[in-house]
Scaffold this motif. Structure first.
Motif, short mmCIF file in Angstrom:
data_model
loop_
_atom_site.label_atom_id
_atom_site.label_comp_id
_atom_site.label_asym_id
_atom_site.label_seq_id
_atom_site.Cartn_x
_atom_site.Cartn_y
_atom_site.Cartn_z
N GLY A 63 0.93 -1.18 -0.12
CA GLY A 63 0.11 -0.04 -0.03
C GLY A 63 0.82 1.41 0.15
N VAL A 64 2.18 1.25 0.66
CA VAL A 64 2.88 2.29 0.79
C VAL A 64 3.63 2.61 -0.63
N ALA A 65 3.86 1.42 -1.34
CA ALA A 65 4.61 1.66 -2.53
C ALA A 65 3.45 2.20 -3.62
N ASN A 120 1.81 6.68 -6.87
CA ASN A 120 0.71 7.66 -7.56
C ASN A 120 0.53 9.06 -6.87
N SER A 121 1.82 9.31 -6.14
CA SER A 121 2.07 10.61 -5.55
C SER A 121 2.05 11.55 -6.88
N ALA A 122 2.05 12.93 -6.65
CA ALA A 122 2.14 13.95 -7.75
C ALA A 122 3.44 14.00 -8.32
N ARG A 123 4.41 13.66 -7.50
CA ARG A 123 5.78 13.99 -7.98
C ARG A 123 5.96 12.69 -8.86
N GLU A 124 5.69 11.54 -8.49
CA GLU A 124 5.96 10.23 -9.39
C GLU A 124 5.08 10.17 -10.46
N VAL A 158 -0.79 4.30 -11.55
CA VAL A 158 0.00 2.98 -11.46
C VAL A 158 -1.12 2.17 -10.58
N ALA A 159 -1.39 0.85 -11.02
CA ALA A 159 -2.27 0.11 -10.27
C ALA A 159 -1.28 -1.00 -9.66
N ALA A 160 -1.86 -1.79 -8.67
CA ALA A 160 -1.16 -2.75 -7.82
C ALA A 160 -0.42 -3.76 -8.50
N GLU A 161 -1.04 -4.36 -9.71
CA GLU A 161 -0.54 -5.27 -10.77
C GLU A 161 0.73 -4.85 -11.37
#
Length: 54
Positions: free
Chosen positions: A2-4, A9-13, A22-25
């Protein structure tokens, strides 16, 4: 995981990737390691190609 996902999905990334989410898969979580000689490397799920090239 969850942290990853939150970081990915942060604005910077998102900006670094050109705006996509980005999705978990889509994630591959790795750990940066430091050995006794001071060499860094990536520890991934069974991936030997993650060895440092320097």
């Amino acid at each position: 995981m969850g942290v990853a996902l939150a970081r990915a999905n942060s604005a910077r990334e998102r900006q670094a990737r050109g705006g996509g989410s980005v999705a978990a898969e889509d994630l591959e979580v790795r750990r940066i390691t430091l050995d006794a000689l001071g060499r860094t490397g990536l520890d991934g799920p069974g991936d030997r190609s993650a060895a440092p090239s320097w």
